[in-house]
Design an enzyme around this catalytic site. Structure first.
Site, mmCIF file in Angstrom:
data_model
loop_
_atom_site.group_PDB
_atom_site.id
_atom_site.type_symbol
_atom_site.label_atom_id
_atom_site.label_comp_id
_atom_site.label_asym_id
_atom_site.label_seq_id
_atom_site.Cartn_x
_atom_site.Cartn_y
_atom_site.Cartn_z
ATOM 1 C CE LYS A 248 -4.571 -0.900 1.153
ATOM 2 N NZ LYS A 248 -5.773 -0.276 1.631
ATOM 3 N NE ARG A 249 5.673 3.176 3.719
ATOM 4 C CZ ARG A 249 6.842 3.266 4.284
ATOM 5 N NH1 ARG A 249 7.143 2.493 5.307
ATOM 6 N NH2 ARG A 249 7.739 4.112 3.847
#
Ligand code: GLU
Length: 473
Positions: free
Chosen positions: A247-248
């Site tokens: 996600k990052r």
């Protein structure tokens, strides 16, 4: 006559539009535009169970935000062609190019186990290729339903010149008679993608290299249907710093970048540089990319998503925009921060406020934070740091000296007015610029985190400055 270039982006609404998808869309868009062609969208919603209306909407909004909506304005849904897909299956059966397969799950499992035990390639062995009508009837009588399989050549190889990867060649024995229609009557991805690309007149299929294994199968569909092949271009994946995208690393909804204060122009520029370059230029806007983009120049190796680099691009694009261009984009961020605009504050922001802070901003929110003081009015609730500055010996007197001098200025006050006044006061008192500048900044804005006093005085104007100074001295 050469065919008009047509590309397409074909997202599945089983998920959102993430960074990788957005870059695929961008490359399709740039290549089409660079060649005076069309860039189309096909939402591949055939997986009825996992596709959602919400994802369709999120994908559309994400593409619209990036300026990557279809050039013909049509958001085509794959399921709209279901009848056409079924007819094509029928046609291939009639021509003897596809056939009913009644092999049960258990039989397929057994077959695979046997192949594994012998160390053979795991593949459907073609056992129902030539069933007689009587055999089919017998299976039906047992209550079996058929899938439809395409006959795939067993000998030779399948080969194509990939515009990114170069020549790719696959031995046909690694392929098998794959399913083109499931038992529930729905055609499969590898079948419909080829039909649709043909029907839409797609000349260049540009997509992620996770689709390389599907390409030979799709080529067999083209061949069986008698269609010309498009050019395939398989773009390498974007990886996260530690391998897989997390996600990052942008494996998320691109709209989150909008909410986090990124400009779509910056994200596009960053994405195009993941795999494509133009000499050593970094800041390349869409117009310039359209002029020079060529899918053949896209790098074969995977790229790594780098948030710091994205922030750098964003900073470059923020500073390119004027205050008038930035303000509409900043409005939702002011709102989110609970800061309510009015005409006076808009005036401050447009007449120097945004300009004074934008070069330090990495995200739109940074401008909001740096200009928040414009929303406050004197008398301020000073913080500890500000209070201690104002209480420094002599500082209130310095403010009074400045206010007195400002009062006498005729006409508009500018940066220069401030340096003239402070210069003179320094000469008269033997004090330093900071002895006036520090308390002035705090007195005028309520904070130490503000632009230079020259900017502030010019933006507020004489009357407002005197009002603020009087509330202190
Ligand atoms: N719908 C497929 C996907 O989202 C893309 C198919 C293609 O580009 O051929 O992965």
């Amino acid at each position: 006559m050469t065919k008009m270039v047509k590309t397409r982006f074909a997202p599945s609404p089983t998920g959102m539009l993430h960074i990788g998808g957005a870059r695929t869309a961008l490359f399709n868009y740039l290549f089409a535009k660079a060649n005076g062609g069309e860039y189309l969208i096909r939402i591949e919603d055939t997986d009825q169970e996992r596709s959602t209306e919400e994802n369709k909407e999120i994908i559309k909004q994400g593409l619209d935000w990036l300026g990557l909506g279809p050039t013909d304005g049509q958001w085509v849904l794959q399921t709209d062609s279901l009848e056409r897909h079924k007819q094509a299956v029928e046609k291939l059966i009639q021509e003897g190019k596809a056939y009913e397969c009644y092999t049960s799950k258990e039989e397929l499992e057994e077959m695979r186990e046997a192949q594994k035990a012998k160390g053979e390639t795991i593949r459907y062995d073609g056992r129902h290729r030539n069933l007689s009508d009587a055999e089919k009837q017998a299976f039906k009588a047992e209550g079996r339903t058929a899938v439809i399989r395409l006959k795939v050549a067993e000998e030779g190889t399948t080969k194509w010149d990939d515009a990114v990867q170069g020549t790719i060649e696959v031995p046909n024995y690694t392929l098998d008679d794959f399913v083109i229609m499931r038992a529930d009557g729905y055609p499969t991805y590898n079948f419909v993608v080829a039909l649709d690309d043909h029907d839409m007149g797609i000349t260049h299929v540009i997509r992620g290299d996770d689709h390389i294994n599907n390409t030979p199968k799709q080529m067999f569909v083209y061949q069986a249907m008698g269609y010309d092949l498009p050019t395939f271009a398989h773009v390498p994946m974007i990886h996260g710093k530690n391998g897989k995208m997390s996600k990052r690393d942008g494996a998320t909804n691109v709209l989150e970048y909008k909410e986090a204060g990124y400009l779509s122009e910056a994200l596009n520029n960053y994405l195009m540089r993941l795999g494509w370059s133009l000499g050593d230029e970094e800041v390349i806007d869409m117009a310039r990319a359209i002029e020079h983009f060529d899918i053949h120049n896209v790098n074969k190796s995977a790229s790594v998503f780098d948030q710091v680099k994205l922030d750098w691009f964003n900073a470059q694009y923020i500073r390119k925009l004027s205050a008038t261009e930035l303000l509409p984009q900043l409005k939702p961020f002011y709102e989110k921060a609970g800061l309510t605009l009015n005409s006076t504050i808009e005036g401050y922001l447009l007449n120097g406020g945004i300009e004074a802070v934008k070069n330090k901003a990495k995200r739109l929110g940074d401008i909001v934070t740096a200009t928040a003081f414009f929303f406050e009015n004197a008398p301020f609730n000073f913080g500890e740091k500000e209070t201690s500055i104002l209480e420094t010996e002599g500082y209130k007197n310095n403010l009074a000296l400045f206010a007195n001098a400002l009062k006498d200025v005729e006409g508009p006050v500018t940066h220069d007015t401030v340096s003239d006044i402070v210069g003179k006061l320094c000469a008269d008192t033997g004090l330093k610029f900071k002895d006036f500048g520090m308390p002035l900044r705090v007195a005028l804005t309520g904070t130490t985190q503000a632009p230079g006093v020259g900017d502030i005085v010019e933006i507020f104007g004489k009357e407002e400055c005197l009002k603020r100074l009087n509330s202190i001295t």
